[in-house]
Design a protein around this motif. Structure first.
Motif, PDB file in Angstrom:
ATOM      1  N   UNK A 120      36.627  34.972  38.021  1.00 20.31           N
ATOM      2  CA  UNK A 120      36.933  34.074  39.138  1.00 20.31           C
ATOM      3  C   UNK A 120      37.740  34.710  40.263  1.00 20.31           C
ATOM      4  N   UNK A 121      37.857  36.020  40.261  1.00 20.97           N
ATOM      5  CA  UNK A 121      38.700  36.698  41.253  1.00 20.97           C
ATOM      6  C   UNK A 121      38.303  36.359  42.689  1.00 20.97           C
ATOM      7  N   UNK A 122      37.030  36.444  43.008  1.00 16.72           N
ATOM      8  CA  UNK A 122      36.586  36.198  44.389  1.00 16.72           C
ATOM      9  C   UNK A 122      36.844  34.755  44.819  1.00 16.72           C
ATOM     10  N   UNK A 123      36.573  33.798  43.925  1.00 18.16           N
ATOM     11  CA  UNK A 123      36.812  32.387  44.259  1.00 18.16           C
ATOM     12  C   UNK A 123      38.293  32.110  44.491  1.00 18.16           C
ATOM     13  N   UNK A 162      48.665  39.261  44.753  1.00 21.54           N
ATOM     14  CA  UNK A 162      48.510  40.708  44.954  1.00 21.54           C
ATOM     15  C   UNK A 162      47.040  41.112  44.990  1.00 21.54           C
ATOM     16  N   UNK A 163      46.129  40.184  44.675  1.00 23.98           N
ATOM     17  CA  UNK A 163      44.696  40.455  44.606  1.00 23.98           C
ATOM     18  C   UNK A 163      44.446  41.738  43.804  1.00 23.98           C
ATOM     19  N   UNK A 164      44.960  41.732  42.572  1.00 24.08           N
ATOM     20  CA  UNK A 164      44.929  42.929  41.725  1.00 24.08           C
ATOM     21  C   UNK A 164      43.524  43.341  41.344  1.00 24.08           C
ATOM     22  N   UNK A 165      43.291  44.663  41.379  1.00 22.14           N
ATOM     23  CA  UNK A 165      42.037  45.188  40.846  1.00 22.14           C
ATOM     24  C   UNK A 165      42.185  45.301  39.333  1.00 22.14           C
ATOM     25  N   UNK A 166      41.158  45.767  38.654  1.00 20.80           N
ATOM     26  CA  UNK A 166      41.180  45.770  37.190  1.00 20.80           C
ATOM     27  C   UNK A 166      42.253  46.688  36.610  1.00 20.80           C
ATOM     28  N   UNK A 167      42.508  47.840  37.248  1.00 17.72           N
ATOM     29  CA  UNK A 167      43.555  48.747  36.758  1.00 17.72           C
ATOM     30  C   UNK A 167      44.939  48.132  36.922  1.00 17.72           C
ATOM     31  N   UNK A 168      45.181  47.517  38.075  1.00 15.95           N
ATOM     32  CA  UNK A 168      46.471  46.863  38.305  1.00 15.95           C
ATOM     33  C   UNK A 168      46.659  45.699  37.342  1.00 15.95           C
ATOM     34  N   UNK A 169      45.588  44.937  37.119  1.00 15.77           N
ATOM     35  CA  UNK A 169      45.645  43.802  36.207  1.00 15.77           C
ATOM     36  C   UNK A 169      45.996  44.250  34.799  1.00 15.77           C
ATOM     37  N   UNK A 205      40.578  34.319  45.401  1.00 14.14           N
ATOM     38  CA  UNK A 205      40.972  35.012  46.628  1.00 14.14           C
ATOM     39  C   UNK A 205      40.556  34.218  47.865  1.00 14.14           C
ATOM     40  N   UNK A 206      39.319  33.720  47.891  1.00 12.76           N
ATOM     41  CA  UNK A 206      38.840  32.919  49.017  1.00 12.76           C
ATOM     42  C   UNK A 206      39.656  31.637  49.172  1.00 12.76           C
ATOM     43  N   UNK A 207      40.004  31.018  48.070  1.00  9.31           N
ATOM     44  CA  UNK A 207      40.806  29.792  48.121  1.00  9.31           C
ATOM     45  C   UNK A 207      42.187  30.062  48.716  1.00  9.31           C
ATOM     46  N   UNK A 208      42.802  31.159  48.329  1.00  5.30           N
ATOM     47  CA  UNK A 208      44.110  31.513  48.895  1.00  5.30           C
ATOM     48  C   UNK A 208      44.013  31.801  50.390  1.00  5.30           C
ATOM     49  N   UNK A 209      42.961  32.462  50.806  1.00  7.97           N
ATOM     50  CA  UNK A 209      42.767  32.739  52.231  1.00  7.97           C
ATOM     51  C   UNK A 209      42.588  31.439  53.004  1.00  7.97           C
ATOM     52  N   UNK A 210      41.762  30.534  52.464  1.00  5.32           N
ATOM     53  CA  UNK A 210      41.539  29.246  53.131  1.00  5.32           C
ATOM     54  C   UNK A 210      42.831  28.457  53.283  1.00  5.32           C
ATOM     55  N   UNK A 211      43.671  28.484  52.284  1.00  8.17           N
ATOM     56  CA  UNK A 211      44.940  27.740  52.342  1.00  8.17           C
ATOM     57  C   UNK A 211      45.949  28.369  53.288  1.00  8.17           C
ATOM     58  N   UNK A 212      45.827  29.664  53.535  1.00  9.11           N
ATOM     59  CA  UNK A 212      46.821  30.340  54.367  1.00  9.11           C
ATOM     60  C   UNK A 212      46.456  30.354  55.846  1.00  9.11           C
ATOM     61  N   UNK A 213      45.254  29.905  56.188  1.00  5.11           N
ATOM     62  CA  UNK A 213      44.841  29.889  57.593  1.00  5.11           C
ATOM     63  C   UNK A 213      45.487  28.737  58.336  1.00  5.11           C
TER      64      UNK A 213
END
Length: 94
Positions: free
Chosen positions: A41-44, A5-12, A46-54
Motif C-alpha cells: 500500500x505504499x503508493x496509496x 519518510x516515504x521509506x524504501x524497502x532498505x530503509x523500512x 503516499x498519494x493520500x498524504x500528498x492530497x492532505x498536505x495540498x
C-alpha cells in the motif's frame, strides 16, 4: 514515521529491525506484517498524504515560452526577452 519518510524497502527493513530491538518495541511477526502492508500500500498511502498536505488549489498545467523582439521603432527595446507563462490552476478534488 514510515509514511512521512516515504521509506524504501532498505530503509523500512532497517527501521523495523531497530523497532524490534528497542525495549517495548514490536515483535518480529509484527514487523513482518507492517513490511508486507507497506509494500502493498505504499503508493496509496503516499498519494493520500500528498492530497492532505495540498492547499486549496493545485497546478494542473503549465506552458511557457520566451520571445525576442526583433523589429521595433526604437532600437533600445530590440532583443529584449519577454517571458510568457501560462498556469492552469484547479481546485482540489475537481
Amino acid at each position: 514515521s514510515i509514511a512521512s519518510a516515504d521509506m524504501d524497502l532498505n530503509q523500512l527493513e532497517a527501521f523495523l529491525t531497530a523497532q524490534t530491538k528497542k525495549q517495548g518495541g514490536i515483535t518480529s511477526d509484527q514487523a513482518a506484517v507492517i513490511a508486507k502492508f507497506w509494500k502493498s500500500h505504499r503508493m496509496n498511502i503516499h498519494e493520500s498524504l500528498i492530497d492532505r498536505s495540498r492547499w486549496d488549489r493545485v497546478l494542473k498545467n503549465m506552458n511557457w515560452r520566451v520571445d525576442l523582439k526583433s523589429q521595433l521603432r526604437h532600437t533600445d527595446h530590440m532583443n529584449t526577452p519577454v517571458a510568457i507563462v501560462e498556469m492552469e490552476l484547479d481546485k482540489k478534488g475537481q
